[in-house]
Design a protein around this motif. Structure first.
Motif, PDB file in Angstrom:
ATOM      1  N   UNK A   3       0.502  -0.726   0.261  1.00  0.00           N
ATOM      2  CA  UNK A   3       0.138   0.194  -0.210  1.00  0.00           C
ATOM      3  C   UNK A   3       0.889   1.133   0.027  1.00  0.00           C
ATOM      4  N   UNK A   4       2.533   1.742   0.693  1.00  0.00           N
ATOM      5  CA  UNK A   4       2.895   2.560   0.617  1.00  0.00           C
ATOM      6  C   UNK A   4       3.389   2.297  -0.201  1.00  0.00           C
ATOM      7  N   UNK A   5       4.131   1.694  -0.959  1.00  0.00           N
ATOM      8  CA  UNK A   5       4.793   1.613  -2.546  1.00  0.00           C
ATOM      9  C   UNK A   5       3.876   2.124  -3.987  1.00  0.00           C
ATOM     10  N   UNK A   6       2.508   1.110  -3.716  1.00  0.00           N
ATOM     11  CA  UNK A   6       1.130   2.390  -4.475  1.00  0.00           C
ATOM     12  C   UNK A   6       1.463   3.583  -4.226  1.00  0.00           C
ATOM     13  N   UNK A   7       1.215   4.368  -2.808  1.00  0.00           N
ATOM     14  CA  UNK A   7       0.518   5.181  -2.691  1.00  0.00           C
ATOM     15  C   UNK A   7       1.790   6.037  -3.294  1.00  0.00           C
ATOM     16  N   UNK A   8       2.893   5.908  -3.451  1.00  0.00           N
ATOM     17  CA  UNK A   8       4.306   7.099  -3.611  1.00  0.00           C
ATOM     18  C   UNK A   8       3.997   6.713  -5.092  1.00  0.00           C
ATOM     19  N   UNK A   9       3.735   5.670  -5.395  1.00  0.00           N
ATOM     20  CA  UNK A   9       3.896   5.895  -7.035  1.00  0.00           C
ATOM     21  C   UNK A   9       2.650   6.328  -7.666  1.00  0.00           C
ATOM     22  N   UNK A  10       1.850   6.441  -6.995  1.00  0.00           N
ATOM     23  CA  UNK A  10       0.344   7.103  -7.677  1.00  0.00           C
ATOM     24  C   UNK A  10       0.928   8.253  -7.590  1.00  0.00           C
ATOM     25  N   UNK A  11       1.252   9.155  -6.566  1.00  0.00           N
ATOM     26  CA  UNK A  11       1.845  10.173  -6.255  1.00  0.00           C
ATOM     27  C   UNK A  11       2.748  10.667  -7.333  1.00  0.00           C
ATOM     28  N   UNK A  12       3.998   9.688  -7.595  1.00  0.00           N
ATOM     29  CA  UNK A  12       5.566  10.943  -8.515  1.00  0.00           C
ATOM     30  C   UNK A  12       4.179  10.260  -9.985  1.00  0.00           C
ATOM     31  N   UNK A  13       3.692   9.225 -10.246  1.00  0.00           N
ATOM     32  CA  UNK A  13       3.080   9.461 -11.762  1.00  0.00           C
ATOM     33  C   UNK A  13       1.814  10.645 -12.080  1.00  0.00           C
ATOM     34  N   UNK A  14       1.411  10.278 -10.920  1.00  0.00           N
ATOM     35  CA  UNK A  14      -0.170  11.663 -10.862  1.00  0.00           C
ATOM     36  C   UNK A  14       0.149  13.048 -10.747  1.00  0.00           C
TER      37      UNK A  14
END
Length: 171
Positions: A3-14
């Motif tokens: 969940x933490x990695x997904x959150x970081x990923x979404x923040x980076x690409x969006x």
């Protein structure tokens, strides 16, 4: 952890998109114009036929000791623009020469870089600067500088020299 990695990923690409980001989806930035320049490959001084597979050039041939392969990449300066999906970058350009992205910094541009206007047909020259940071390639062009950043006023445009440096240090 996922969940933490997904959150970081979404923040980076969006939210935190940069033209140099290796993980950014490729439909967010594009070249402003097309290019007719092609990659050329020669083997032992003669043009080498190749195909591309997964972004790599494949030379199918019988190799011999001391064969010399030379790859010539297009090195014209191209403007990179954002798609409408990247609202914060609309109206802005990045400069790319071959595989390298350049930046115009305030220190090299009379204290201002955010008000430079770069028309699509801007002609650039490149110049190797061996004494700067162990060697850099510098781009130069005559651009226009916006005198006022206030959107309600008429903008006065003044000729200005643009200096941009590669983000990679050579040497």
């Amino acid at each position: 952890m996922l969940a933490a990695v997904d959150s970081i990923w979404q923040n980076m690409v969006s939210k935190k998109l940069y033209v140099t980001g290796g993980t950014v989806p490729s439909d967010l930035y594009r070249f402003a114009t097309t290019s007719d320049e092609k990659v050329s490959i020669s083997v032992n001084g003669k043009p080498g036929a190749y195909t591309t597979r997964n972004g790599y050039a494949v030379l199918a041939r019988k190799w011999h000791k001391n064969d010399v392969v030379e790859v010539n990449l297009p090195m014209e300066v191209r403007q990179v623009v954002a798609s409408p999906k990247v609202q914060d970058d609309l109206g802005k350009v990045a400069l790319q020469r071959g595989p390298v992205v350049y930046c115009a910094e305030w220190k090299d541009n009379n204290g201002k870089a955010s008000n430079l206007i770069m028309p699509g047909a801007t002609a650039f020259t490149s110049n190797y600067q061996p004494e700067v940071l162990n060697g850099i390639m510098q781009l130069r062009a005559t651009s226009t500088r916006r005198a006022s950043r206030c959107r309600q006023q008429l903008h006065q445009h003044h000729p200005s020299n643009l200096n941009a440096h590669s983000l990679l240090r050579l040497g």
